[in-house]
Write a protein that holds these residues in place. Structure first.
Motif, PDB file in Angstrom:
ATOM      1  N   CYS A   1     -22.718  -4.734   3.876  1.00  0.00           N
ATOM      2  CA  CYS A   1     -21.793  -4.438   4.980  1.00  0.00           C
ATOM      3  C   CYS A   1     -20.349  -4.243   4.536  1.00  0.00           C
ATOM      4  O   CYS A   1     -19.490  -3.951   5.359  1.00  0.00           O
ATOM      5  CB  CYS A   1     -21.864  -5.539   6.034  1.00  0.00           C
ATOM      6  N   ALA A   2     -20.066  -4.448   3.248  1.00  0.00           N
ATOM      7  CA  ALA A   2     -18.735  -4.234   2.654  1.00  0.00           C
ATOM      8  C   ALA A   2     -17.677  -5.238   3.095  1.00  0.00           C
ATOM      9  O   ALA A   2     -16.494  -5.040   2.824  1.00  0.00           O
ATOM     10  CB  ALA A   2     -18.223  -2.811   2.915  1.00  0.00           C
ATOM     11  N   ILE A   3     -18.068  -6.321   3.751  1.00  0.00           N
ATOM     12  CA  ILE A   3     -17.077  -7.325   4.102  1.00  0.00           C
ATOM     13  C   ILE A   3     -16.664  -8.068   2.827  1.00  0.00           C
ATOM     14  O   ILE A   3     -17.507  -8.377   1.974  1.00  0.00           O
ATOM     15  CB  ILE A   3     -17.625  -8.308   5.162  1.00  0.00           C
ATOM     16  N   PRO A   4     -15.364  -8.289   2.629  1.00  0.00           N
ATOM     17  CA  PRO A   4     -14.923  -8.971   1.403  1.00  0.00           C
ATOM     18  C   PRO A   4     -15.519 -10.374   1.283  1.00  0.00           C
ATOM     19  O   PRO A   4     -15.550 -11.135   2.253  1.00  0.00           O
ATOM     20  CB  PRO A   4     -13.403  -9.030   1.566  1.00  0.00           C
ATOM     21  N   ILE A   5     -16.000 -10.701   0.101  1.00  0.00           N
ATOM     22  CA  ILE A   5     -16.523 -12.043  -0.188  1.00  0.00           C
ATOM     23  C   ILE A   5     -15.997 -12.475  -1.552  1.00  0.00           C
ATOM     24  O   ILE A   5     -15.648 -11.646  -2.394  1.00  0.00           O
ATOM     25  CB  ILE A   5     -18.069 -12.096  -0.167  1.00  0.00           C
ATOM     26  N   GLU A   6     -15.952 -13.762  -1.774  1.00  0.00           N
ATOM     27  CA  GLU A   6     -15.389 -14.290  -3.018  1.00  0.00           C
ATOM     28  C   GLU A   6     -16.422 -14.403  -4.128  1.00  0.00           C
ATOM     29  O   GLU A   6     -16.073 -14.357  -5.304  1.00  0.00           O
ATOM     30  CB  GLU A   6     -14.750 -15.651  -2.759  1.00  0.00           C
ATOM     31  N   GLN A   7     -17.692 -14.574  -3.755  1.00  0.00           N
ATOM     32  CA  GLN A   7     -18.725 -14.680  -4.783  1.00  0.00           C
ATOM     33  C   GLN A   7     -20.061 -14.193  -4.235  1.00  0.00           C
ATOM     34  O   GLN A   7     -20.252 -14.112  -3.016  1.00  0.00           O
ATOM     35  CB  GLN A   7     -18.863 -16.121  -5.269  1.00  0.00           C
ATOM     36  N   GLY A   8     -20.972 -13.872  -5.151  1.00  0.00           N
ATOM     37  CA  GLY A   8     -22.270 -13.372  -4.745  1.00  0.00           C
ATOM     38  C   GLY A   8     -22.222 -11.891  -4.396  1.00  0.00           C
ATOM     39  O   GLY A   8     -21.181 -11.234  -4.487  1.00  0.00           O
ATOM     40  N   GLN A   9     -23.368 -11.355  -3.977  1.00  0.00           N
ATOM     41  CA  GLN A   9     -23.456  -9.939  -3.642  1.00  0.00           C
ATOM     42  C   GLN A   9     -23.738  -9.690  -2.162  1.00  0.00           C
ATOM     43  O   GLN A   9     -23.484  -8.589  -1.665  1.00  0.00           O
ATOM     44  CB  GLN A   9     -24.565  -9.274  -4.465  1.00  0.00           C
ATOM     45  N   ILE A  10     -24.253 -10.694  -1.472  1.00  0.00           N
ATOM     46  CA  ILE A  10     -24.627 -10.524  -0.068  1.00  0.00           C
ATOM     47  C   ILE A  10     -24.008 -11.647   0.751  1.00  0.00           C
ATOM     48  O   ILE A  10     -24.114 -12.821   0.389  1.00  0.00           O
ATOM     49  CB  ILE A  10     -26.161 -10.529   0.113  1.00  0.00           C
TER      50      ILE A  10
ATOM     51  N   ARG B   1     -12.048  -1.853   5.873  1.00  0.00           N
ATOM     52  CA  ARG B   1     -13.004  -2.818   6.433  1.00  0.00           C
ATOM     53  C   ARG B   1     -12.238  -3.947   7.083  1.00  0.00           C
ATOM     54  O   ARG B   1     -11.461  -4.654   6.434  1.00  0.00           O
ATOM     55  CB  ARG B   1     -13.924  -3.369   5.347  1.00  0.00           C
ATOM     56  N   ALA B   2     -12.408  -4.089   8.384  1.00  0.00           N
ATOM     57  CA  ALA B   2     -11.802  -5.216   9.094  1.00  0.00           C
ATOM     58  C   ALA B   2     -12.585  -6.480   8.801  1.00  0.00           C
ATOM     59  O   ALA B   2     -13.796  -6.429   8.557  1.00  0.00           O
ATOM     60  CB  ALA B   2     -11.769  -4.945  10.591  1.00  0.00           C
ATOM     61  N   ILE B   3     -11.919  -7.613   8.809  1.00  0.00           N
ATOM     62  CA  ILE B   3     -12.586  -8.878   8.522  1.00  0.00           C
ATOM     63  C   ILE B   3     -13.234  -9.369   9.806  1.00  0.00           C
ATOM     64  O   ILE B   3     -12.807 -10.306  10.482  1.00  0.00           O
ATOM     65  CB  ILE B   3     -11.611  -9.924   7.960  1.00  0.00           C
ATOM     66  N   SER B   4     -14.281  -8.678  10.160  1.00  0.00           N
ATOM     67  CA  SER B   4     -15.056  -8.960  11.368  1.00  0.00           C
ATOM     68  C   SER B   4     -16.498  -8.684  11.015  1.00  0.00           C
ATOM     69  O   SER B   4     -16.785  -8.132   9.951  1.00  0.00           O
ATOM     70  CB  SER B   4     -14.594  -8.086  12.531  1.00  0.00           C
TER      71      SER B   4
END
Length: 236
Positions: free
Chosen positions: A53-62, A231-234
């Motif tokens: 979904c392309a939401i920013p994350i700090e670690q991992g892939q999903i 990408r909005a953080i939603s």
């Protein structure tokens, strides 16, 4: 031809001196484009994100949401977080005819993303005909056109039609957005590519691209990606 090219470049340089182009964000004179290089460099690029979904994350892939309920698309890519100067930039592109921003964003998108398996077709999210007449252009199509030229991938906007005049999504929550987008699109061709990238300007809840991806899957498209400028953080 070389003399003509040289003359064109000289005329462009003269035009810039007589009519300098200010950066949309800081107001300083640019090298003939909508944003200066300093402002482009300061835009909040997404360094790591959920592959679905392309939401920013700090670690991992999903991300956790996609682990629980994966979206219809197989993968997503986005360039910027929808924060800092990005909302202003996207508003200028979408509502104030700053269409040269689409070209800048397409070039930056390609610079930051390596495409291991390019799609067969790029498919911009369409506007309803009445919205298109009102605005005069489709910002997602402009972004897609430049991507298509640089990547040498066909842009096929005629494949997906917007058949429902939806309400503006700005004031709707995620559930309302998904309801608003139901039955909004129609796949309008007997040609069905195997691998498609859906292109839009901003992903917020994912309702728009979700509905487009649903229609494409029903039409027989096997692999679907979603590419957006921001990408909005939603979440969907």
């Amino acid at each position: 031809m070389a003399n003509l090219l040289s003359l064109t470049q000289q005329l462009q340089q003269l035009y810039r001196k007589v009519f300098p182009i200010p950066c949309l964000l800081c107001g300083l004179v640019t090298e003939g484009q909508a944003l200066c290089e300093s402002c482009i460099a300061e835009l909040p690029v997404i360094q790591q994100c959920c592959i679905h979904c392309a939401i920013p994350i700090e670690q991992g892939q999903i991300c956790g949401q996609c682990l629980k309920k994966p979206p219809i698309q197989d993968s997503s890519l986005s360039l910027y977080r929808y924060e800092q100067a990005v909302p202003r930039m996207m508003s200028a592109l979408k509502y104030h005819r700053q269409i040269q921003l689409a070209d800048i964003c397409a070039r930056e998108f390609i610079a930051y993303h390596s495409l291991a398996t390019p799609p067969d077709v790029l498919l911009p999210i369409p506007l309803h005909p009445s919205r298109l007449r009102q605005r005069g252009y489709n910002q997602s199509l402009l972004f897609t056109d430049t991507l298509a030229q640089l990547l040498k991938i066909p842009c096929r906007p005629e494949l997906l039609k917007r058949v429902k005049k939806t309400a503006t999504q700005t004031q709707l929550n995620a559930k309302q957005r998904h309801k608003n987008m139901r039955q909004a699109f129609k796949y309008d061709s007997s040609f069905v590519p195997e691998h498609v990238a859906i292109i839009d300007d901003v992903m917020t809840s994912g309702a728009t691209t979700h509905e487009a991806a649903r229609v494409l899957k029903r039409a027989g498209v096997e692999t679907i990606e979603v590419w957006t400028i921001a990408r909005a953080i939603s979440h969907y």
